[in-house]
Design a protein around this motif. Structure first.
Motif, PDB file in Angstrom:
ATOM      1  N   ARG A 111      -0.612  28.597 108.308  1.00  0.00           N
ATOM      2  CA  ARG A 111       0.011  27.073 108.433  1.00  0.00           C
ATOM      3  C   ARG A 111       0.448  27.336 106.557  1.00  0.00           C
ATOM      4  O   ARG A 111       1.445  25.874 106.358  1.00  0.00           O
ATOM      5  CB  ARG A 111      -1.589  26.610 108.366  1.00  0.00           C
ATOM      6  CG  ARG A 111      -1.549  24.967 107.857  1.00  0.00           C
ATOM      7  CD  ARG A 111      -3.157  24.381 108.091  1.00  0.00           C
ATOM      8  NE  ARG A 111      -3.556  25.065 107.195  1.00  0.00           N
ATOM      9  CZ  ARG A 111      -4.301  23.995 106.128  1.00  0.00           C
ATOM     10  NH1 ARG A 111      -3.929  23.269 106.057  1.00  0.00           N
ATOM     11  NH2 ARG A 111      -5.192  24.656 105.601  1.00  0.00           N
ATOM     12  N   GLU A 112       0.488  28.264 106.195  1.00  0.00           N
ATOM     13  CA  GLU A 112       0.781  28.164 104.574  1.00  0.00           C
ATOM     14  C   GLU A 112       2.596  28.208 104.663  1.00  0.00           C
ATOM     15  O   GLU A 112       2.704  27.760 103.577  1.00  0.00           O
ATOM     16  CB  GLU A 112       0.522  29.314 103.412  1.00  0.00           C
ATOM     17  CG  GLU A 112      -1.555  28.796 103.596  1.00  0.00           C
ATOM     18  CD  GLU A 112      -2.501  29.370 104.429  1.00  0.00           C
ATOM     19  OE1 GLU A 112      -1.482  30.035 105.157  1.00  0.00           O
ATOM     20  OE2 GLU A 112      -3.353  29.154 104.030  1.00  0.00           O
ATOM     21  N   LEU A 113       3.011  28.850 105.733  1.00  0.00           N
ATOM     22  CA  LEU A 113       4.438  28.895 105.525  1.00  0.00           C
ATOM     23  C   LEU A 113       4.775  27.659 105.947  1.00  0.00           C
ATOM     24  O   LEU A 113       5.794  27.245 105.626  1.00  0.00           O
ATOM     25  CB  LEU A 113       4.397  30.036 106.144  1.00  0.00           C
ATOM     26  CG  LEU A 113       4.742  31.946 105.731  1.00  0.00           C
ATOM     27  CD1 LEU A 113       5.137  32.935 106.052  1.00  0.00           C
ATOM     28  CD2 LEU A 113       4.995  31.705 103.758  1.00  0.00           C
ATOM     29  N   GLU A 168       4.197  25.198 105.599  1.00  0.00           N
ATOM     30  CA  GLU A 168       3.384  23.384 104.651  1.00  0.00           C
ATOM     31  C   GLU A 168       4.283  24.111 103.566  1.00  0.00           C
ATOM     32  O   GLU A 168       4.591  23.303 102.883  1.00  0.00           O
ATOM     33  CB  GLU A 168       1.707  23.855 103.959  1.00  0.00           C
ATOM     34  CG  GLU A 168       1.119  23.416 105.269  1.00  0.00           C
ATOM     35  CD  GLU A 168      -0.409  22.429 104.827  1.00  0.00           C
ATOM     36  OE1 GLU A 168      -0.430  23.393 103.308  1.00  0.00           O
ATOM     37  OE2 GLU A 168      -1.133  22.105 104.743  1.00  0.00           O
ATOM     38  N   ALA A 169       4.424  25.204 102.765  1.00  0.00           N
ATOM     39  CA  ALA A 169       6.032  25.383 101.752  1.00  0.00           C
ATOM     40  C   ALA A 169       7.274  24.686 102.686  1.00  0.00           C
ATOM     41  O   ALA A 169       8.109  24.170 102.255  1.00  0.00           O
ATOM     42  CB  ALA A 169       6.125  26.735 102.194  1.00  0.00           C
ATOM     43  N   SER A 170       7.599  25.163 104.272  1.00  0.00           N
ATOM     44  CA  SER A 170       8.974  24.986 104.167  1.00  0.00           C
ATOM     45  C   SER A 170       9.113  23.214 104.070  1.00  0.00           C
ATOM     46  O   SER A 170       9.740  21.893 103.891  1.00  0.00           O
ATOM     47  CB  SER A 170       9.434  25.504 105.504  1.00  0.00           C
ATOM     48  OG  SER A 170      10.086  24.890 106.429  1.00  0.00           O
ATOM     49  N   LEU A 171       7.814  22.676 104.621  1.00  0.00           N
ATOM     50  CA  LEU A 171       7.425  21.294 104.852  1.00  0.00           C
ATOM     51  C   LEU A 171       7.906  20.279 103.585  1.00  0.00           C
ATOM     52  O   LEU A 171       8.767  19.718 103.154  1.00  0.00           O
ATOM     53  CB  LEU A 171       6.228  20.629 105.576  1.00  0.00           C
ATOM     54  CG  LEU A 171       6.484  20.860 106.949  1.00  0.00           C
ATOM     55  CD1 LEU A 171       4.962  20.475 107.656  1.00  0.00           C
ATOM     56  CD2 LEU A 171       7.805  20.332 108.101  1.00  0.00           C
ATOM     57  N   ALA A 172       6.750  21.162 102.390  1.00  0.00           N
ATOM     58  CA  ALA A 172       7.200  20.454 101.536  1.00  0.00           C
ATOM     59  C   ALA A 172       7.759  20.667 100.512  1.00  0.00           C
ATOM     60  O   ALA A 172       8.387  20.097  99.650  1.00  0.00           O
ATOM     61  CB  ALA A 172       5.739  21.209 100.261  1.00  0.00           C
ATOM     62  N   THR A 177      12.017  23.655 110.100  1.00  0.00           N
ATOM     63  CA  THR A 177      10.664  25.054 109.691  1.00  0.00           C
ATOM     64  C   THR A 177      11.088  26.209 111.116  1.00  0.00           C
ATOM     65  O   THR A 177      10.367  26.496 110.738  1.00  0.00           O
ATOM     66  CB  THR A 177       9.446  23.708 109.788  1.00  0.00           C
ATOM     67  OG1 THR A 177       9.604  22.805 108.206  1.00  0.00           O
ATOM     68  CG2 THR A 177       8.366  25.250 109.625  1.00  0.00           C
ATOM     69  N   GLN A 197      13.872  28.089 110.485  1.00  0.00           N
ATOM     70  CA  GLN A 197      13.871  28.874 109.801  1.00  0.00           C
ATOM     71  C   GLN A 197      12.325  29.828 109.109  1.00  0.00           C
ATOM     72  O   GLN A 197      12.509  30.601 108.577  1.00  0.00           O
ATOM     73  CB  GLN A 197      14.291  27.910 108.292  1.00  0.00           C
ATOM     74  CG  GLN A 197      15.190  27.794 109.018  1.00  0.00           C
ATOM     75  CD  GLN A 197      16.462  28.011 108.906  1.00  0.00           C
ATOM     76  OE1 GLN A 197      16.650  29.309 108.115  1.00  0.00           O
ATOM     77  NE2 GLN A 197      17.669  27.265 109.382  1.00  0.00           N
ATOM     78  N   VAL A 198      11.470  29.638 109.715  1.00  0.00           N
ATOM     79  CA  VAL A 198      10.030  29.891 109.425  1.00  0.00           C
ATOM     80  C   VAL A 198       9.051  30.484 110.528  1.00  0.00           C
ATOM     81  O   VAL A 198       9.157  31.874 110.731  1.00  0.00           O
ATOM     82  CB  VAL A 198       9.184  28.985 108.608  1.00  0.00           C
ATOM     83  CG1 VAL A 198       8.111  30.204 108.045  1.00  0.00           C
ATOM     84  CG2 VAL A 198      10.102  28.621 106.836  1.00  0.00           C
TER      85      VAL A 198
END
Lengths: 315, 252
Positions: A194-196, A198-202, A210, A213-214
């Protein structure tokens, strides 16, 4: 003084144990061991017989030549090629479809969505439908409904698509393998933390960016595993193609999607039930089975290796 | 009122039936560091995640009230959440670099915004890494995987990645809680440098960190904002008993 120790009863002594308990324990262990040994023995017997009986006929020539003399001699080349074409066309249909479904289920569907629950239920149900039912569905839907419809619409009623062929067999097989693909891809998508996301969305990425790419690059191996498992399942199944495209014997390789094809599993089936001389074709049957077995086992092995890599990465 | 960056009016947040934030109202000044403190579960992280609408990702969350950023309510129907998040960056508690190279991590934001020009990308990567004070450390190994870096380096890379989309506001959710003291002090130093150009809101468990890094401090307790003021005042002469108890370590 030194005898006092002997008077105290040893609480850990074996003599204290209830004899019945001990016997029961041993019996349970024994039964489980026998069951396990039995499974291994069955596997070895099957493999042993196939390898032993098939090895005489198994050669490069067997794999690369056409059957001859009413299929009592010669090789299995067209059946091998037919199997390859089948799984390739099947994958082209099933992998994108399955992947997109898995992306919807893991990424877009609302956690408590009734629709997603219904889709998941359908997939689980699809996975346990007997394969012969898929075969009948393929015959009824693809050949008699879609195929005949196409003939009426485009060929002025002339029979072209409304009969068994590679396309309908592959699509039928695609339906059968779809649950395998969906579940494997879902599993892979879920390993992306989930952290990855969130990093992309943020950073202002959209959900689709997202995923692209992720999430997607991280689950490529899962998609591959699903594909391989589906292919290996498809390579071994006969029932779905029985009515939808497999041919008894063809003198040439199929040239288009509307041609019929020969298939390894089906070849074994007809050799053992429809052959003019079943005794004589026995070595061919065993060797064909051996080829099929090598094919599916090696595909499964590759899938297992990729999957274990994903699992390790997820930790 | 130009120096007020964020104005919060009666903001409440519900997880299903549970009210996790209760009528929060506060003003967050521009180009200052505001620390959010309070015991675990007090709602400070939840509040932080309201500011860039990260809570949108949780299906059961309902939010009422206003969150005005430069006068615009970011929960308004006409506001695009993607634009909000470009303007309001976020650094997470656990460093979360992408499994890509150092360069690609920083270039990720500009790239998804459609920037393709290599020279411009190079420039942004360099500026961002310089701002995050890690250019000298990383300049010769931009193609190395970010996953090979230490925790502290990863976290500073994540800050650089956030800076690369040139936000106005940076939210930090306990950015140093998983780091060793040296890495922590580097992050704190960085926060200090960044406030010149950015409005920073930092959630922290560490009282000394709040005291060292922030200009203003807000104390949360059980979903309520108990008290907010100049950090100096909050730490020396808090108005509320609860604040004093927490700061002096009597609970939490």
């Amino acid at each position: 003084m030194e005898n006092t120790m002997d008077i105290v009863e040893n609480p850990f002594s074996k003599a204290n144990n209830n004899k019945g308990k001990e016997i029961k324990e041993k019996a349970v262990v024994g039964i489980t061991q026998i069951a396990v040994l039995l499974i291994i023995a069955i596997l070895f017997v099957i493999l042993g017989i196939i390898i032993y009986q098939g090895r005489a006929k198994f050669s490069w020539e067997f794999i690369s030549s056409f059957p001859t003399e009413g299929m009592t001699k010669g090789g299995i080349f067209p059946a091998l090629i037919g199997t390859f074409i089948l799984v390739i066309v099947m994958s082209i249909a099933a992998v994108p479809f399955g992947t997109i479904t898995a992306i919807y289920l893991t990424e877009y569907a609302h956690e408590k969505s009734k629709f997603a629950a219904a889709v998941r239920f359908s997939i689980r149900t699809l996975a346990v439908v007997p394969s012969i039912i898929f075969g009948l569905f393929g015959l009824g839907f693809f050949i008699q409904f879609v195929g005949s419809g196409m003939d009426t619409a485009f060929n002025g009623g002339e029979l072209h698509w409304g009969q068994p062929n590679i396309l309908w067999a592959s699509l039928t097989m695609a339906l059968l393998t779809l649950p395998v693909i969906i579940v494997s891809v879902e599993e892979a998508l879920k390993t992306i933390p989930r952290e990855l996301r969130e990093a992309s969305l943020a950073l202002g990425a959209t959900k689709w960016q997202t995923i692209k790419q992720v999430v997607f690059p991280g689950s490529i191996s899962g998609i591959m595993t699903g594909t391989i498992l589906a292919v290996s399942r498809g390579a071994g199944e006969v029932a779905p193609i029985l009515f939808t495209g497999a041919a008894y014997y063809l003198a040439t390789l199929p040239g288009s999607l509307s041609d019929q094809f020969m298939n390894l599993g089906y070849h074994v089936y007809i050799m053992s039930t429809q052959s003019s001389d079943v005794e004589k074709t026995m070595p061919i049957q065993f060797a064909t089975t051996l080829v099929l077995l090598i094919l599916t086992l090696s595909l499964n092995l590759v899938a297992v290796i990729i999957r274990s890599r994903i699992r390790r990465k997820a930790k | 009122m130009r120096d007020i960056k964020i104005q919060v009016n009666d903001l409440s947040l519900y997880y299903g039936e549970k009210k996790a934030l209760k009528e929060i109202s506060m003003q967050i000044p521009a180009n200052k560091v505001t620390a959010l403190i309070g015991p675990s579960g007090c709602g400070k992280s939840t509040f932080l995640r309201c500011i860039n609408r990260m809570n949108d990702l949780i299906p059961s969350v309902k939010i009422t009230g206003e969150m005005l950023v430069e006068g615009i309510d970011i929960y308004d129907k006409n506001v695009d959440v993607v634009n909000i998040r470009k303007k309001i960056g976020m650094v997470f508690q656990k460093s979360n670099p992408f499994p890509k190279s150092i360069y690609e991590n920083v270039a990720y934001g500009p790239r998804i915004n459609g920037l393709k020009d290599k020279t411009q990308l190079d420039e942004i990567v360099e500026t961002s890494l310089r701002q995050a004070a890690i250019w000298d450390e990383f300049k010769d190994r931009l193609d190395d995987s970010a996953l090979g870096l230490s925790g502290g380096q990863q976290q500073r890379l994540c800050i650089a990645r956030t800076l690369a989309v040139s936000p106005d506001i940076i939210l930090m959710d306990e950015p140093a809680s998983a780091l060793d003291p040296i890495s922590t002090s580097k992050i704190e130093e960085l926060v200090h440098q960044l406030k010149e150009n950015y409005t920073i809101i930092i959630v922290t468990h560490n009282m000394q960190q709040a005291a060292r890094t922030s200009d203003h401090t807000a104390f949360f307790y059980m979903g309520e904002l108990i008290e907010m003021g100049k950090t100096n005042t909050i730490f020396t002469k808090p108005e509320k008993k609860q604040t004093e108890d927490y700061i002096t370590g009597r609970f939490g």
